[in-house]
Design a protein around this motif. Structure first.
Motif, PDB file in Angstrom:
ATOM      1  N   LYS A 133      45.058  38.377  34.138  1.00  0.00           N
ATOM      2  CA  LYS A 133      45.034  37.615  32.885  1.00  0.00           C
ATOM      3  C   LYS A 133      46.279  37.848  32.053  1.00  0.00           C
ATOM      4  CE  LYS A 133      42.307  38.964  29.608  1.00  0.00           C
ATOM      5  NZ  LYS A 133      41.138  39.369  28.799  1.00  0.00           N
ATOM      6  N   ASP A 134      46.976  38.983  32.274  1.00  0.00           N
ATOM      7  CA  ASP A 134      48.148  39.312  31.470  1.00  0.00           C
ATOM      8  C   ASP A 134      49.452  39.120  32.239  1.00  0.00           C
ATOM      9  OD1 ASP A 134      47.469  41.369  33.182  1.00  0.00           O
ATOM     10  OD2 ASP A 134      47.866  42.978  31.755  1.00  0.00           O
ATOM     11  N   GLY A 135      49.389  38.401  33.359  1.00  0.00           N
ATOM     12  CA  GLY A 135      50.602  38.118  34.106  1.00  0.00           C
ATOM     13  C   GLY A 135      51.414  37.008  33.450  1.00  0.00           C
ATOM     14  N   SER A 136      52.610  36.819  33.928  1.00  0.00           N
ATOM     15  CA  SER A 136      53.501  35.786  33.401  1.00  0.00           C
ATOM     16  C   SER A 136      52.948  34.397  33.738  1.00  0.00           C
ATOM     17  CB  SER A 136      54.901  35.945  34.000  1.00  0.00           C
ATOM     18  OG  SER A 136      55.680  34.792  33.799  1.00  0.00           O
ATOM     19  N   ASP A 137      52.750  33.583  32.711  1.00  0.00           N
ATOM     20  CA  ASP A 137      52.217  32.242  32.938  1.00  0.00           C
ATOM     21  C   ASP A 137      53.125  31.387  33.822  1.00  0.00           C
ATOM     22  OD1 ASP A 137      49.851  32.686  31.554  1.00  0.00           O
ATOM     23  OD2 ASP A 137      50.672  31.993  29.640  1.00  0.00           O
ATOM     24  N   PRO A 138      54.442  31.377  33.593  1.00  0.00           N
ATOM     25  CA  PRO A 138      55.309  30.592  34.476  1.00  0.00           C
ATOM     26  C   PRO A 138      55.216  31.035  35.936  1.00  0.00           C
ATOM     27  CG  PRO A 138      56.471  31.163  32.470  1.00  0.00           C
ATOM     28  CD  PRO A 138      55.194  31.942  32.447  1.00  0.00           C
ATOM     29  N   GLN A 149      34.612  24.757  43.608  1.00  0.00           N
ATOM     30  CA  GLN A 149      34.109  25.357  42.382  1.00  0.00           C
ATOM     31  C   GLN A 149      34.459  26.836  42.311  1.00  0.00           C
ATOM     32  OE1 GLN A 149      29.881  24.458  42.360  1.00  0.00           O
ATOM     33  NE2 GLN A 149      30.229  22.760  40.969  1.00  0.00           N
ATOM     34  N   ASN A 150      34.849  27.267  41.113  1.00  0.00           N
ATOM     35  CA  ASN A 150      35.094  28.687  40.840  1.00  0.00           C
ATOM     36  C   ASN A 150      36.051  29.318  41.851  1.00  0.00           C
ATOM     37  OD1 ASN A 150      33.288  28.352  38.744  1.00  0.00           O
ATOM     38  ND2 ASN A 150      31.578  29.303  39.829  1.00  0.00           N
ATOM     39  N   THR A 151      37.132  28.622  42.127  1.00  0.00           N
ATOM     40  CA  THR A 151      38.111  29.126  43.090  1.00  0.00           C
ATOM     41  C   THR A 151      39.299  29.802  42.420  1.00  0.00           C
ATOM     42  OG1 THR A 151      39.220  26.979  43.123  1.00  0.00           O
ATOM     43  CG2 THR A 151      37.511  27.361  44.784  1.00  0.00           C
ATOM     44  N   TYR A 152      39.258  29.896  41.096  1.00  0.00           N
ATOM     45  CA  TYR A 152      40.333  30.575  40.375  1.00  0.00           C
ATOM     46  C   TYR A 152      39.728  31.601  39.429  1.00  0.00           C
ATOM     47  CZ  TYR A 152      44.313  31.519  37.352  1.00  0.00           C
ATOM     48  OH  TYR A 152      45.303  32.158  36.660  1.00  0.00           O
ATOM     49  N   ILE A 153      40.135  32.849  39.588  1.00  0.00           N
ATOM     50  CA  ILE A 153      39.623  33.955  38.780  1.00  0.00           C
ATOM     51  C   ILE A 153      40.793  34.644  38.093  1.00  0.00           C
ATOM     52  CG2 ILE A 153      38.527  36.240  38.862  1.00  0.00           C
ATOM     53  CD1 ILE A 153      36.848  35.176  41.221  1.00  0.00           C
ATOM     54  N   SER A 154      40.687  34.799  36.778  1.00  0.00           N
ATOM     55  CA  SER A 154      41.742  35.463  36.018  1.00  0.00           C
ATOM     56  C   SER A 154      41.147  36.220  34.842  1.00  0.00           C
ATOM     57  CB  SER A 154      42.774  34.441  35.523  1.00  0.00           C
ATOM     58  OG  SER A 154      43.846  35.085  34.874  1.00  0.00           O
ATOM     59  N   CYS A 155      40.185  37.068  35.128  1.00  0.00           N
ATOM     60  CA  CYS A 155      39.513  37.806  34.056  1.00  0.00           C
ATOM     61  C   CYS A 155      39.807  39.294  34.085  1.00  0.00           C
ATOM     62  CB  CYS A 155      37.999  37.564  34.113  1.00  0.00           C
ATOM     63  SG  CYS A 155      37.249  38.000  35.691  1.00  0.00           S
ATOM     64  N   LEU A 156      40.643  39.736  35.030  1.00  0.00           N
ATOM     65  CA  LEU A 156      41.043  41.138  35.103  1.00  0.00           C
ATOM     66  C   LEU A 156      42.506  41.280  34.709  1.00  0.00           C
ATOM     67  CD1 LEU A 156      39.443  42.222  38.519  1.00  0.00           C
ATOM     68  CD2 LEU A 156      38.613  42.808  36.225  1.00  0.00           C
ATOM     69  N   THR A 157      42.853  42.400  34.107  1.00  0.00           N
ATOM     70  CA  THR A 157      44.249  42.681  33.820  1.00  0.00           C
ATOM     71  C   THR A 157      44.955  43.097  35.104  1.00  0.00           C
ATOM     72  OG1 THR A 157      43.887  45.026  33.366  1.00  0.00           O
ATOM     73  CG2 THR A 157      43.614  43.485  31.505  1.00  0.00           C
ATOM     74  N   ALA A 158      46.278  43.156  35.048  1.00  0.00           N
ATOM     75  CA  ALA A 158      47.052  43.548  36.222  1.00  0.00           C
ATOM     76  C   ALA A 158      46.701  44.961  36.683  1.00  0.00           C
ATOM     77  CB  ALA A 158      48.546  43.444  35.925  1.00  0.00           C
ATOM     78  N   LEU A 163      43.679  48.335  40.663  1.00  0.00           N
ATOM     79  CA  LEU A 163      42.736  49.362  41.109  1.00  0.00           C
ATOM     80  C   LEU A 163      41.993  48.933  42.365  1.00  0.00           C
ATOM     81  CD1 LEU A 163      41.189  50.534  37.709  1.00  0.00           C
ATOM     82  CD2 LEU A 163      42.722  51.843  39.196  1.00  0.00           C
ATOM     83  N   ALA A 164      41.724  47.648  42.482  1.00  0.00           N
ATOM     84  CA  ALA A 164      40.989  47.145  43.649  1.00  0.00           C
ATOM     85  C   ALA A 164      41.821  47.243  44.921  1.00  0.00           C
ATOM     86  CB  ALA A 164      40.563  45.696  43.410  1.00  0.00           C
ATOM     87  N   PHE A 165      43.152  47.314  44.757  1.00  0.00           N
ATOM     88  CA  PHE A 165      44.051  47.350  45.910  1.00  0.00           C
ATOM     89  C   PHE A 165      44.786  48.684  46.040  1.00  0.00           C
ATOM     90  CE2 PHE A 165      43.402  42.873  45.091  1.00  0.00           C
ATOM     91  CZ  PHE A 165      43.281  42.339  46.369  1.00  0.00           C
ATOM     92  N   GLY A 166      44.403  49.661  45.231  1.00  0.00           N
ATOM     93  CA  GLY A 166      45.048  50.969  45.302  1.00  0.00           C
ATOM     94  C   GLY A 166      46.476  50.959  44.826  1.00  0.00           C
ATOM     95  N   ARG A 167      46.804  50.080  43.877  1.00  0.00           N
ATOM     96  CA  ARG A 167      48.152  49.972  43.337  1.00  0.00           C
ATOM     97  C   ARG A 167      48.129  50.122  41.829  1.00  0.00           C
ATOM     98  NH1 ARG A 167      51.260  45.174  46.711  1.00  0.00           N
ATOM     99  NH2 ARG A 167      50.593  45.817  48.816  1.00  0.00           N
ATOM    100  N   ASP A 168      49.319  50.323  41.258  1.00  0.00           N
ATOM    101  CA  ASP A 168      49.399  50.445  39.806  1.00  0.00           C
ATOM    102  C   ASP A 168      49.043  49.127  39.126  1.00  0.00           C
ATOM    103  OD1 ASP A 168      50.149  53.090  39.959  1.00  0.00           O
ATOM    104  OD2 ASP A 168      52.298  52.648  39.921  1.00  0.00           O
ATOM    105  N   TYR A 169      49.492  48.038  39.718  1.00  0.00           N
ATOM    106  CA  TYR A 169      49.154  46.730  39.160  1.00  0.00           C
ATOM    107  C   TYR A 169      49.274  45.659  40.237  1.00  0.00           C
ATOM    108  CZ  TYR A 169      54.180  45.730  39.025  1.00  0.00           C
ATOM    109  OH  TYR A 169      55.484  45.520  39.370  1.00  0.00           O
ATOM    110  N   VAL A 170      48.536  44.572  40.051  1.00  0.00           N
ATOM    111  CA  VAL A 170      48.590  43.414  40.951  1.00  0.00           C
ATOM    112  C   VAL A 170      48.516  42.165  40.094  1.00  0.00           C
ATOM    113  CG1 VAL A 170      47.301  42.073  42.678  1.00  0.00           C
ATOM    114  CG2 VAL A 170      47.657  44.531  43.014  1.00  0.00           C
TER     115      VAL A 170
END
Length: 213
Positions: A133-138, A149-158, A163-170
């Motif tokens: 949700k906090d990524g660069s819009d462009p 339906q519901n194929t776009y999710i943007s409710c988590l921060t980077a 955390l879901a991928f074991g990285r600092d941010y995604v």
């Protein structure tokens, strides 16, 4: 519209929201129960014993239920609302969604990174596009979600998505299969209700290219 607790023609269980009075599918609601000492407790898995109290997965409905003390009315007894109930609910939902995406990743059904996500969208292997949700819009606008339906999710921060991928941010990720897709969509929609409904949408033009420009 059926009565509270009945199933619709699609065999989906419904309940009545204590705030709006509307009967709707449980998949778009939160269940609460009272603990033995009368404290309002979220039951995200919908398995705790006791009479369920249902509220729409919508911030305004939840705020109203707290402000008007509707939990006590629904339970027909004094219900104690803990301080920061909605903040606690949000934290639990974030953890729940992260865990589901992490399980999908471990099963080989979730990928991350711009190029991998782009490739999955172009090949039509992607079922759901996830972006922070906090990524660069462009930057985010360069990728288009799959049709449906519901194929776009943007409710988590980077950092949360990371955390879901074991990285600092995604920033960019995708679900590419597996039986967890339905659960991820449901929990993302409920979390989006707490954080803003624009966080999960429907692709409106099935013929849109996966990559913009």
């Amino acid at each position: 519209m059926g009565r509270a607790g009945r199933k619709t023609q699609t065999d989906e269980t419904t309940r009545r929201c204590i705030a709006t009075g509307e009967v709707q599918p449980c998949t778009g609601m939160f269940r609460f129960v009272l603990s033995p000492d009368g404290v309002v407790t979220p039951d995200l898995a919908e398995r705790l014993p006791g009479r369920g109290i249902w509220v729409s997965a919508d911030r305004a409905a939840l705020d109203l239920a707290i402000k008007k003390k509707l939990f006590s009315r629904a339970a027909k007894t004094q219900a104690t609302i803990p301080d920061g109930l909605l903040e606690m609910l949000e934290q639990l939902m974030v953890r729940r969604l992260i865990d589901l995406i992490s399980l999908a990743r471990r099963g080989g059904n979730a990928i991350c990174g711009f190029e991998k996500t782009k490739g999955a969208l172009i090949s039509e292997a992607a079922l759901v596009l996830l972006q922070s949700k906090d990524g660069s819009d462009p930057q985010k606008s360069k990728l288009r979600p799959p049709s449906g339906q519901n194929t776009y999710i943007s409710c988590l921060t980077a950092s949360e998505l990371g955390l879901a991928f074991g990285r600092d941010y995604v920033i960019h990720a995708a679900l590419v299969g597996g039986g967890l897709t339905k659960s991820v969509k449901r929990e993302a929609a409920r979390l989006a209700g707490l954080r803003g409904r624009d966080a999960i949408t429907e692709a409106k033009q099935p013929d849109n290219p996966a990559v913009k420009g």
